[in-house]
Design an enzyme around this catalytic site. Structure first.
Site, PDB file in Angstrom:
ATOM      1  N   HIS A 138      40.526  40.483  38.395  1.00  0.00           N
ATOM      2  CA  HIS A 138      40.712  39.136  38.972  1.00  0.00           C
ATOM      3  C   HIS A 138      41.617  39.157  40.201  1.00  0.00           C
ATOM      4  O   HIS A 138      41.717  38.153  40.905  1.00  0.00           O
ATOM      5  CB  HIS A 138      41.333  38.182  37.940  1.00  0.00           C
ATOM      6  CG  HIS A 138      40.470  37.919  36.742  1.00  0.00           C
ATOM      7  ND1 HIS A 138      39.176  37.471  36.857  1.00  0.00           N
ATOM      8  CD2 HIS A 138      40.713  38.044  35.402  1.00  0.00           C
ATOM      9  CE1 HIS A 138      38.657  37.336  35.632  1.00  0.00           C
ATOM     10  NE2 HIS A 138      39.571  37.687  34.735  1.00  0.00           N
ATOM     11  N   ASP A 174      33.295  43.137  31.065  1.00  0.00           N
ATOM     12  CA  ASP A 174      34.315  42.202  30.586  1.00  0.00           C
ATOM     13  C   ASP A 174      33.659  40.813  30.496  1.00  0.00           C
ATOM     14  O   ASP A 174      32.767  40.495  31.281  1.00  0.00           O
ATOM     15  CB  ASP A 174      35.470  42.192  31.596  1.00  0.00           C
ATOM     16  CG  ASP A 174      36.692  41.435  31.117  1.00  0.00           C
ATOM     17  OD1 ASP A 174      37.690  42.088  30.784  1.00  0.00           O
ATOM     18  OD2 ASP A 174      36.654  40.177  31.094  1.00  0.00           O
TER      19      ASP A 174
HETATM   20 ZN   LIG Z   1      38.317  39.442  30.415  1.00  0.00          ZN
END
Ligand SMILES: [Zn+2]
Length: 357
Positions: A138, A174
């Site tokens: 991220h 993920d």
């Molecule tokens: Zn994650």
């Protein structure tokens, strides 16, 4: 004939070396009560030690990434902001805490990924797993997000690109979309980024229409999936989209953003994957690398917040990297049952048309 076969097997096993990166510094970035805490990595290490898996792996020595390496992805102003925040243990964003050990952990996570990637590219090891934290996918060039400080894989790829002319495929399993990794590579045609993730979900990016920009148009493949997606559907997705896309791209090296928060027991997750299914994905990616790029694949630890599940799932990924298939699944399938998405076929057809697969 038997002895010859035996010798051959021994020889090929000997050649199949799997390396790993680990440093106790990764445990010093922690906060009690936060899901991304040092207990995650402690649980993984305990499982790998108890199953004698760790002793079969090659430890790779990592270095703390200096500013020049971090700056291949991040702005110098952001790097300085991180350094200052860690000194005063101030949060970098509402989800991303820091403490006194965070800067050292974060630069060693990035540097470790660089060293592991180099060890795979220069054939010291066949493949490897980075048992690192904080995670990275991220993290944007100028902003921390979602427990991530520096974008470890992006830095590993950028440093490798300085040395080698390589085509890189990154597969992110993920449950969250890797908005940071997408942002770094969206206009780079030499990097294919494929993400399967829950949608709508954190961080809100990763729509099917986000396919890259400029010269990188088509090199981002987002596969947003509804909540409660389970084993059957994700296997169809990987077989129908991920495998043909990676094959067509012909990478020189593969990266797996190895997040285990898609498991049905994950406290932050909304998918219904079993450990068997996550092991299947790992195995599939290792086999793809074996087929396409002499086995060159690097797994980087991402999410996974049920520490028992995480430990088993990472051990299964290590087994897959070692070429084994004796996976464990003490948790069984999701109690939510085997639901399949009736619209999956038409959705896959849409994705295949969009990406000309
Ligand atoms: Zn994650």
């Amino acid at each position: 004939m038997t002895p010859v076969l035996k010798n051959f097997q021994l020889k090929s096993k000997k050649k199949r070396k799997t390396g790993y990166i680990y440093d106790t510094a990764f445990l010093k970035h922690t906060r009690i009560g936060h899901p991304e805490n040092s207990g995650r990595l402690k649980s993984i290490c305990k499982q790998l030690e108890n199953s004698s898996l760790l002793e079969r792996l090659v430890p790779i020595e990592g270095h703390p990434a200096p500013v020049e390496e971090l700056a291949t992805v991040h702005t110098e102003a952001y790097i300085e902001k991180v350094r200052r925040a860690c000194r005063s243990s101030s949060p970098l964003d509402p989800d991303t805490y820091t403490c006194h050990g965070s800067y050292d952990a974060a630069v060693r996570a990035a540097g470790g990924l660089v060293d592991l990637t180099q060890a795979v590219l220069n054939r010291r090891i066949r493949n490897g797993i980075a048992l690192i934290r904080p995670p990275g996918h991220h993290a944007l060039p100028d902003r921390a997000m979602g427990f991530c400080i520096f974008n470890n894989i992006a830095i590993g790829v950028k440093i490798a690109q300085q040395k080698y002319k390589i085509r890189t495929a990154i597969v992110d399993f993920d449950i969250h979309h890797g908005n940071g990794t997408q942002a770094v590579f969206e206009s780079d045609p030499s990097v294919l980024y494929i993400s399967s993730h829950a949608y709508p979900f954190y961080p809100g990016t990763g729509a099917i229409e986000q396919t890259g920009s400029g010269k990188g148009e088509g090199s981002i493949i987002n596969i947003p999936l509804p909540h409660r997606t389970g084993d059957t559907d994700i296997k169809t997705v990987y077989n129908s989209i991920v495998v043909p896309a990676v094959r067509r791209f012909e990478p020189d090296i593969l990266f797996a953003v190895a997040g285990y928060d898609a498991h049905w027991r994950d406290p932050l997750g909304v998918f219904d994957f079993s450990s068997t299914c996550l092991a299947w994905i790992s195995s599939l990616l290792v086999e793809l690398a074996d087929d396409l790029c002499s086995g060159k694949i690097v797994f980087a630890l991402s999410g996974g917040y049920d520490t028992q599940v995480l430990a088993v799932d990472v051990a299964n990924s290590v087994q897959a990297l070692c070429g084994n298939k004796n996976f464990e699944d003490p948790f069984g399938p999701s109690p939510n049952g085997k639901k399949t998405n009736k619209k999956l076929d038409s959705y896959i057809a849409e994705l295949r048309t969009l990406h000309r697969l």
